[in-house]
Design a protein around this motif. Sequence first.
Motif, mmCIF file in Angstrom:
data_model
loop_
_atom_site.group_PDB
_atom_site.id
_atom_site.type_symbol
_atom_site.label_atom_id
_atom_site.label_comp_id
_atom_site.label_asym_id
_atom_site.label_seq_id
_atom_site.Cartn_x
_atom_site.Cartn_y
_atom_site.Cartn_z
ATOM 1 N N PRO A 137 0.969 -1.305 -0.087
ATOM 2 C CA PRO A 137 0.049 -0.196 0.086
ATOM 3 C C PRO A 137 0.782 1.289 -0.141
ATOM 4 N N GLN A 138 0.279 2.416 -0.302
ATOM 5 C CA GLN A 138 1.116 3.782 -0.475
ATOM 6 C C GLN A 138 1.617 3.907 0.802
ATOM 7 N N HIS A 139 1.516 3.552 1.878
ATOM 8 C CA HIS A 139 1.854 3.710 3.350
ATOM 9 C C HIS A 139 2.557 2.577 4.061
ATOM 10 N N ILE A 140 3.805 2.637 4.212
ATOM 11 C CA ILE A 140 4.660 1.513 4.598
ATOM 12 C C ILE A 140 5.084 1.695 5.970
ATOM 13 N N ASN A 141 4.908 0.992 7.057
ATOM 14 C CA ASN A 141 5.241 1.370 8.526
ATOM 15 C C ASN A 141 6.666 1.227 8.371
ATOM 16 N N VAL A 142 7.197 2.222 8.410
ATOM 17 C CA VAL A 142 8.991 2.153 8.652
ATOM 18 C C VAL A 142 9.266 2.282 10.146
ATOM 19 N N LEU A 143 10.182 1.042 10.502
ATOM 20 C CA LEU A 143 10.382 0.842 11.632
ATOM 21 C C LEU A 143 11.653 1.873 12.285
ATOM 22 N N LEU A 144 12.594 2.162 11.417
ATOM 23 C CA LEU A 144 13.904 3.158 11.802
ATOM 24 C C LEU A 144 14.255 3.406 10.468
ATOM 25 N N ARG A 145 14.897 4.529 10.588
ATOM 26 C CA ARG A 145 15.509 5.209 9.405
ATOM 27 C C ARG A 145 16.950 6.044 9.796
ATOM 28 N N LEU A 146 17.785 5.680 9.195
ATOM 29 C CA LEU A 146 19.210 6.438 9.435
ATOM 30 C C LEU A 146 19.577 7.086 8.127
ATOM 31 N N ASN A 147 20.175 8.483 8.457
ATOM 32 C CA ASN A 147 20.246 9.517 7.241
ATOM 33 C C ASN A 147 21.619 9.722 7.298
ATOM 34 N N LEU A 148 22.338 9.179 6.429
ATOM 35 C CA LEU A 148 23.851 9.386 6.526
ATOM 36 C C LEU A 148 24.469 10.441 5.263
ATOM 37 N N PRO A 149 25.354 11.199 5.503
ATOM 38 C CA PRO A 149 25.718 11.949 4.540
ATOM 39 C C PRO A 149 26.949 11.157 3.621
ATOM 40 N N VAL A 150 26.620 11.729 2.452
ATOM 41 C CA VAL A 150 27.761 11.280 1.379
ATOM 42 C C VAL A 150 28.225 12.406 0.891
ATOM 43 N N TYR A 151 29.709 12.678 0.688
ATOM 44 C CA TYR A 151 30.222 13.871 -0.152
ATOM 45 C C TYR A 151 31.081 13.258 -1.081
ATOM 46 N N ILE A 152 31.208 14.213 -2.399
ATOM 47 C CA ILE A 152 32.248 13.882 -3.515
ATOM 48 C C ILE A 152 32.924 15.216 -3.196
ATOM 49 N N THR A 153 34.254 14.895 -2.759
ATOM 50 C CA THR A 153 34.993 16.157 -2.308
ATOM 51 C C THR A 153 36.129 16.588 -3.563
ATOM 52 N N PRO A 154 36.518 17.930 -3.806
ATOM 53 C CA PRO A 154 37.736 18.122 -4.515
ATOM 54 C C PRO A 154 38.760 17.775 -3.969
ATOM 55 N N ILE A 155 39.820 17.633 -4.811
ATOM 56 C CA ILE A 155 41.086 17.108 -4.366
ATOM 57 C C ILE A 155 41.667 18.058 -3.583
ATOM 58 N N THR A 156 41.483 19.338 -3.695
ATOM 59 C CA THR A 156 41.998 20.409 -2.910
ATOM 60 C C THR A 156 40.795 21.128 -2.033
ATOM 61 N N GLN A 157 40.702 20.694 -0.966
ATOM 62 C CA GLN A 157 39.601 21.315 -0.155
ATOM 63 C C GLN A 157 39.913 22.523 0.588
ATOM 64 N N ILE A 158 38.993 23.777 0.535
ATOM 65 C CA ILE A 158 39.171 25.113 1.243
ATOM 66 C C ILE A 158 38.125 25.123 2.109
ATOM 67 N N ARG A 159 38.420 25.218 3.338
ATOM 68 C CA ARG A 159 37.261 25.425 4.616
ATOM 69 C C ARG A 159 37.560 26.543 5.104
ATOM 70 N N LEU A 160 36.617 27.686 4.789
ATOM 71 C CA LEU A 160 36.661 29.192 5.049
ATOM 72 C C LEU A 160 35.246 29.372 5.651
ATOM 73 N N GLN A 161 35.153 30.367 6.740
ATOM 74 C CA GLN A 161 33.935 30.727 7.113
ATOM 75 C C GLN A 161 34.230 32.296 7.475
ATOM 76 N N GLN A 162 32.867 32.856 7.340
ATOM 77 C CA GLN A 162 32.848 34.286 7.819
ATOM 78 C C GLN A 162 31.649 34.562 8.812
#
Length: 253
Positions: A137-162
Amino acid sequence: MWKLKNILCAVYVCAYVLLQALISVTHAGSFGVTPTGISLDILNNKSIIAVNNHGHQKAIIQAEVFSWIQSDGQNQYMPTQEVWVEPKLLTIFPGKSQYIRVGTTQREPITQEKAYRLLLTELPSAITEPSDIENQPQHINVLLRLNLPVYITPITQIRLQQWQAQHNNNGTISIKMKNVGNSHILINEISILADTEYVMNKTYKVVQPHQSQTWEITQQPNISEDSIKIKVKTDIGEQNLLLKISPDHLKKN
């Protein structure tokens, strides 16, 4: 009087049943993963995640990947072909583990990080094949959900903040951070440094490249009119900052 007692009794029973239902849902799923996030690049374009069943029943896990974009502080998720995951459906018996493979089709160098979310969803045990999901059916009872980050990174990473601070029309103060680098920054905690240290926000906010995040200070422990000292904990370290408080609105860019 009796009518009121009956109503109160009914409310109590409903509340108790709801509480038990919430408890049963909370404990229905019990699986974990290692690691809890993945970084890929054109040189290392594959990785694996161990999915561990800590429960007492078999676990049916569905794996999906979505593109993750931030705009005006809001997260947006869309289907993607740039990152793949296999297998898409796992059956893990109690106390056992299985591995899923995550990889990218990105072959050309990039100058700015790309972000995705890997969703691992525990489904009812009746689901044993991918086709079973479509037949449910359209609604499935979800028991547990994990949400994980996946990144594709540049070879040279620049991490700056203002960082900026401003007075608001309602008498509060806002603090804004803009990511001016090419990779994400995770803000773990922001504290106000006044007479004593006041933890304003244990935030755990990811700010993607060229995006901003704003926090409003609702409690103001002895903050001067023209400046504010804060301590910021991020995934790249801890720093103390002295910010001039602007009377104007923070710039959107």
